[in-house]
Design a protein around this motif. Structure first.
Motif, PDB file in Angstrom:
ATOM      1  N   GLY A 102     -24.392  -5.475  54.385  1.00 11.89           N
ATOM      2  CA  GLY A 102     -24.494  -4.506  53.334  1.00 11.89           C
ATOM      3  C   GLY A 102     -23.540  -4.711  51.955  1.00 11.89           C
ATOM      4  N   TRP A 103     -22.437  -5.041  52.318  1.00 15.58           N
ATOM      5  CA  TRP A 103     -21.391  -5.379  50.887  1.00 15.58           C
ATOM      6  C   TRP A 103     -22.129  -6.338  50.103  1.00 15.58           C
ATOM      7  N   CYS A 145     -16.526  -1.578  53.334  1.00 12.32           N
ATOM      8  CA  CYS A 145     -17.425  -2.164  54.316  1.00 12.32           C
ATOM      9  C   CYS A 145     -16.969  -3.652  54.518  1.00 12.32           C
ATOM     10  N   SER A 163     -25.500 -11.708  60.687  1.00 17.58           N
ATOM     11  CA  SER A 163     -25.567 -11.048  59.439  1.00 17.58           C
ATOM     12  C   SER A 163     -26.860 -11.417  58.619  1.00 17.58           C
ATOM     13  N   MET A 217     -32.857  -6.745  54.213  1.00 12.54           N
ATOM     14  CA  MET A 217     -32.586  -6.287  53.067  1.00 12.54           C
ATOM     15  C   MET A 217     -33.043  -6.943  51.860  1.00 12.54           C
TER      16      MET A 217
END
Length: 280
Positions: free
Chosen positions: A18-19, A217, A244, A251
């Motif tokens: 996410g970050w 995050c 990840s 994403m």
């Protein structure tokens, strides 16, 4: 690896992707500049500062690793910003994260006496092979030499700070509070080399909302990872953290609308299978 530790590291993997996606989003801006990692690091430091009085101060034995790791992290965040500027998210992110587990596993044995068994060894092989395949595109999408060198540099920095922090957090103490204290000090110290620098537009701006979110995050993700390293072998935690890339590929396809073909989805399945084998 205990199921609770495994779930925690998987959560950290999601936060990590996410970050990175937030940082990559900055690289898509109209000015064409590389994203500035300063806001992220400052954001993480602002979250960590209020925690320092509440958490144990790392003992003297942990500070050599802590101090060197803070410098490595400052370089790492800068290099990650450059990598996201130079390559597609679906390529740069899996390669940055995928090279580190093999290197970590190769050194965790002689440094920490942690040698994977047959099941964990197969899991490491599947995981590393999967993430490397995720980062490989057709000839028209091959990374230029400069981008590849940046990505390799990031992977090397990941290896370096992983080994440093595995030693440092274990020297800090076995408790979760000890790991949290080490992590908080790490992110505060990592911000110091970047404080004199200006943002790309020349202003000494604060981290902003995106920096605070990405920094939070990052702080939480790495704090979880360090705590896991006190309860499971370093190589297994480092490898599982690299799942990840699964979240990163999702994403890349859904947020950044990058082409992700069947080969990369098959590689993602190999990553998932490798992660499952690491439970042993």
């Amino acid at each position: 690896m205990a199921p609770g530790v495994m779930l925690a590291v998987l959560g950290a993997a999601l936060l990590h992707a996410g970050w990175n996606a937030l940082l990559r989003h900055q690289a898509r801006g109209p000015d064409g500049r590389a994203p500035d990692a300063r806001g992220l690091v400052l954001g993480a430091a602002l979250w960590a500062l209020p925690l320092l009085p509440l958490l144990p101060v790392p003992p003297a034995a942990a500070w050599p690793a802590l101090g060197v790791s803070a410098l490595v992290h400052a370089l790492y965040f800068e290099a990650v910003g450059q990598a996201h500027h130079q390559a597609a998210f679906s390529q740069a992110y899996p390669l940055m994260r995928g090279l580190a587990p093999l290197l970590t596993a190769a050194l965790a044995g002689p440094l920490f006496g942690e040698w994977p068994g047959a099941g964990a060894g197969l899991g490491l092989a599947l995981l590393a092979g999967g993430v490397l395949a995720l980062g490989r595109g057709p000839a028209t999408e091959r990374l230029p030499t400069r981008s590849l060198l940046t990505v390799l540099g990031v992977a090397g920095l990941v290896l370096l700070y992983t080994l440093l922090d595995a030693h440092g957090v274990r020297a800090a103490g076995p408790g979760l509070a000890d790991a949290a204290g080490y992590s908080a000090w790490l992110f505060v110290l990592s911000a110091l080399p970047l404080l004199p620098r200006r943002a790309p537009d020349g202003r000494r701006a604060g981290p902003g909302r995106a920096g605070l979110l990405a920094g939070g995050c990052s702080l939480l993700a790495y704090g979880i990872t360090l705590a896991a390293m006190t309860r499971a072998p370093v190589a297994q935690v480092a490898a599982l953290r690299e799942t990840s890339v699964l979240f990163g590929v999702l994403m890349a396809a859904w947020v950044f609308h990058e082409p992700v073909g069947p080969r990369r989805w098959m590689a993602a399945a190999a990553v998932a299978a490798g992660a499952a084998l690491l439970r042993g």
